[in-house]
Design a protein around this motif. Structure first.
Motif, PDB file in Angstrom:
ATOM      1  N   LYS A  65      69.974   9.336 -36.953  1.00 42.72           N
ATOM      2  CA  LYS A  65      70.104   8.960 -35.549  1.00 42.72           C
ATOM      3  C   LYS A  65      69.354   7.642 -35.421  1.00 42.72           C
ATOM      4  CE  LYS A  65      70.411  13.436 -33.252  1.00 42.72           C
ATOM      5  NZ  LYS A  65      69.806  14.308 -32.228  1.00 42.72           N
ATOM      6  N   ARG A  66      70.104   6.594 -35.266  1.00 41.62           N
ATOM      7  CA  ARG A  66      69.527   5.243 -35.272  1.00 41.62           C
ATOM      8  C   ARG A  66      68.329   5.136 -34.316  1.00 41.62           C
ATOM      9  NH1 ARG A  66      73.107   0.617 -36.448  1.00 41.62           N
ATOM     10  NH2 ARG A  66      71.555  -0.468 -37.631  1.00 41.62           N
ATOM     11  N   GLY A  67      67.222   4.658 -34.867  1.00 44.32           N
ATOM     12  CA  GLY A  67      66.019   4.459 -34.080  1.00 44.32           C
ATOM     13  C   GLY A  67      65.174   5.707 -33.898  1.00 44.32           C
ATOM     14  N   ILE A  68      65.697   6.874 -34.294  1.00 46.35           N
ATOM     15  CA  ILE A  68      64.964   8.133 -34.122  1.00 46.35           C
ATOM     16  C   ILE A  68      64.540   8.696 -35.470  1.00 46.35           C
ATOM     17  CG2 ILE A  68      65.077  10.499 -33.239  1.00 46.35           C
ATOM     18  CD1 ILE A  68      67.092   9.484 -31.167  1.00 46.35           C
ATOM     19  N   GLY A  69      65.452   8.675 -36.442  1.00 48.78           N
ATOM     20  CA  GLY A  69      65.118   9.172 -37.768  1.00 48.78           C
ATOM     21  C   GLY A  69      66.237   9.996 -38.372  1.00 48.78           C
ATOM     22  N   TYR A  70      65.906  10.676 -39.458  1.00 48.34           N
ATOM     23  CA  TYR A  70      66.869  11.514 -40.167  1.00 48.34           C
ATOM     24  C   TYR A  70      66.735  12.960 -39.726  1.00 48.34           C
ATOM     25  CZ  TYR A  70      67.910   7.641 -43.281  1.00 48.34           C
ATOM     26  OH  TYR A  70      68.315   6.436 -43.788  1.00 48.34           O
ATOM     27  N   PHE A  71      67.885  13.616 -39.625  1.00 52.98           N
ATOM     28  CA  PHE A  71      67.957  15.008 -39.205  1.00 52.98           C
ATOM     29  C   PHE A  71      68.748  15.811 -40.227  1.00 52.98           C
ATOM     30  CE2 PHE A  71      66.863  12.717 -35.489  1.00 52.98           C
ATOM     31  CZ  PHE A  71      66.204  13.590 -34.643  1.00 52.98           C
ATOM     32  N   ILE A  72      68.463  17.100 -40.278  1.00 51.01           N
ATOM     33  CA  ILE A  72      69.155  17.996 -41.204  1.00 51.01           C
ATOM     34  C   ILE A  72      70.495  18.390 -40.602  1.00 51.01           C
ATOM     35  CG2 ILE A  72      69.026  20.227 -42.369  1.00 51.01           C
ATOM     36  CD1 ILE A  72      65.918  19.889 -42.135  1.00 51.01           C
ATOM     37  N   SER A  73      71.541  18.263 -41.375  1.00 52.61           N
ATOM     38  CA  SER A  73      72.880  18.631 -40.910  1.00 52.61           C
ATOM     39  C   SER A  73      72.958  20.127 -40.630  1.00 52.61           C
ATOM     40  CB  SER A  73      73.932  18.279 -41.966  1.00 52.61           C
ATOM     41  OG  SER A  73      73.911  16.910 -42.234  1.00 52.61           O
ATOM     42  N   ALA A  74      73.853  20.483 -39.721  1.00 55.76           N
ATOM     43  CA  ALA A  74      74.009  21.886 -39.334  1.00 55.76           C
ATOM     44  C   ALA A  74      74.384  22.766 -40.522  1.00 55.76           C
ATOM     45  CB  ALA A  74      75.055  22.007 -38.228  1.00 55.76           C
ATOM     46  N   ASP A  75      75.193  22.240 -41.422  1.00 53.67           N
ATOM     47  CA  ASP A  75      75.642  23.035 -42.575  1.00 53.67           C
ATOM     48  C   ASP A  75      74.955  22.606 -43.882  1.00 53.67           C
ATOM     49  OD1 ASP A  75      76.938  20.605 -42.744  1.00 53.67           O
ATOM     50  OD2 ASP A  75      78.888  21.453 -43.256  1.00 53.67           O
ATOM     51  N   ALA A  76      73.769  22.030 -43.766  1.00 52.24           N
ATOM     52  CA  ALA A  76      73.039  21.547 -44.950  1.00 52.24           C
ATOM     53  C   ALA A  76      72.757  22.666 -45.947  1.00 52.24           C
ATOM     54  CB  ALA A  76      71.729  20.881 -44.525  1.00 52.24           C
ATOM     55  N   MET A  77      72.336  23.815 -45.460  1.00 50.56           N
ATOM     56  CA  MET A  77      72.008  24.936 -46.350  1.00 50.56           C
ATOM     57  C   MET A  77      73.219  25.311 -47.205  1.00 50.56           C
ATOM     58  SD  MET A  77      69.452  27.634 -46.666  1.00 50.56           S
ATOM     59  CE  MET A  77      68.723  27.701 -45.081  1.00 50.56           C
ATOM     60  N   LYS A  78      74.372  25.398 -46.586  1.00 51.11           N
ATOM     61  CA  LYS A  78      75.599  25.749 -47.298  1.00 51.11           C
ATOM     62  C   LYS A  78      75.942  24.694 -48.352  1.00 51.11           C
ATOM     63  CE  LYS A  78      80.519  26.283 -46.356  1.00 51.11           C
ATOM     64  NZ  LYS A  78      81.552  26.146 -45.323  1.00 51.11           N
ATOM     65  N   LYS A  79      75.848  23.421 -47.990  1.00 47.36           N
ATOM     66  CA  LYS A  79      76.160  22.330 -48.922  1.00 47.36           C
ATOM     67  C   LYS A  79      75.183  22.298 -50.093  1.00 47.36           C
ATOM     68  CE  LYS A  79      78.344  19.300 -45.549  1.00 47.36           C
ATOM     69  NZ  LYS A  79      79.648  18.994 -46.047  1.00 47.36           N
ATOM     70  N   ILE A  80      73.903  22.496 -49.810  1.00 41.99           N
ATOM     71  CA  ILE A  80      72.887  22.486 -50.870  1.00 41.99           C
ATOM     72  C   ILE A  80      73.124  23.641 -51.834  1.00 41.99           C
ATOM     73  CG2 ILE A  80      70.430  22.797 -51.377  1.00 41.99           C
ATOM     74  CD1 ILE A  80      69.894  21.438 -48.610  1.00 41.99           C
ATOM     75  N   LYS A  81      73.328  24.831 -51.293  1.00 46.34           N
ATOM     76  CA  LYS A  81      73.537  25.996 -52.154  1.00 46.34           C
ATOM     77  C   LYS A  81      74.752  25.817 -53.049  1.00 46.34           C
ATOM     78  CE  LYS A  81      71.195  29.632 -49.616  1.00 46.34           C
ATOM     79  NZ  LYS A  81      71.323  30.908 -48.904  1.00 46.34           N
ATOM     80  N   GLN A  82      75.834  25.311 -52.488  1.00 50.12           N
ATOM     81  CA  GLN A  82      77.044  25.131 -53.297  1.00 50.12           C
ATOM     82  C   GLN A  82      76.817  24.101 -54.389  1.00 50.12           C
ATOM     83  OE1 GLN A  82      79.891  27.102 -53.072  1.00 50.12           O
ATOM     84  NE2 GLN A  82      80.086  26.151 -55.087  1.00 50.12           N
ATOM     85  N   PHE A  83      76.188  22.982 -54.051  1.00 50.92           N
ATOM     86  CA  PHE A  83      75.910  21.944 -55.039  1.00 50.92           C
ATOM     87  C   PHE A  83      74.985  22.465 -56.136  1.00 50.92           C
ATOM     88  CE2 PHE A  83      73.213  18.467 -56.576  1.00 50.92           C
ATOM     89  CZ  PHE A  83      74.181  17.652 -57.150  1.00 50.92           C
ATOM     90  N   LYS A  84      73.907  23.173 -55.734  1.00 50.95           N
ATOM     91  CA  LYS A  84      72.941  23.692 -56.707  1.00 50.95           C
ATOM     92  C   LYS A  84      73.566  24.781 -57.581  1.00 50.95           C
ATOM     93  CE  LYS A  84      68.580  22.197 -55.154  1.00 50.95           C
ATOM     94  NZ  LYS A  84      68.056  21.424 -56.259  1.00 50.95           N
ATOM     95  N   LYS A  85      74.418  25.618 -57.004  1.00 43.68           N
ATOM     96  CA  LYS A  85      75.110  26.642 -57.793  1.00 43.68           C
ATOM     97  C   LYS A  85      76.013  25.997 -58.840  1.00 43.68           C
ATOM     98  CE  LYS A  85      75.258  30.400 -54.419  1.00 43.68           C
ATOM     99  NZ  LYS A  85      76.118  31.219 -53.553  1.00 43.68           N
TER     100      LYS A  85
END
Length: 123
Positions: A65-85
């Motif tokens: 979010k420009r000027g505010i910072g980085y935020f975790i995506s709503a489906d980040a957990m799902k994406k991380i788990k799939q990538f790590k698996k």
């Protein structure tokens, strides 16, 4: 954080951020520490953290979010788990299975050890 020589530092930082998300220490749609804050706490150059953020943004795990910072995506957990698996199955599991075969171990023998590991590390 202690870094290993076997992997690029920005990837190790990405793993650290992903681990915080998987352990639910950082929640979806929550702001993560700034690039500068992470650089100071991890004792690395801010450019290294920025490279990490670019990587995680490409994988849609975080967003800016420009000027505010980085935020975790709503489906980040799902994406991380799939990538790590996928990574685990293709990179680490073959070596693990080879060791099991050579030592004549089966999965039933390992289950109590896995349960003990979970209790001692995640409870």
């Amino acid at each position: 954080m202690e870094f290993k020589d076997t992997q690029a530092i920005y990837i190790q930082i990405a793993d650290y951020i992903c681990e915080q998300i998987l352990l639910t220490k950082w929640q979806p749609e929550e702001r993560i520490p700034s690039v500068r804050e992470l650089a100071v706490s991890l004792e690395v150059n801010p450019n290294t953290v920025m490279r990490t953020c670019e990587l995680l943004q490409q994988q849609e795990i975080i967003y800016n979010k420009r000027g505010i910072g980085y935020f975790i995506s709503a489906d980040a957990m799902k994406k991380i788990k799939q990538f790590k698996k996928d990574t685990f199955i293709s990179n680490e599991l073959p070596s693990f299975f080879r060791s099991m075969y050579l030592l004549d171990l089966d999965l039933d023998e390992l289950k109590p050890h896995f349960e003990k590991f979970k209790k001692s590390n995640f409870n």
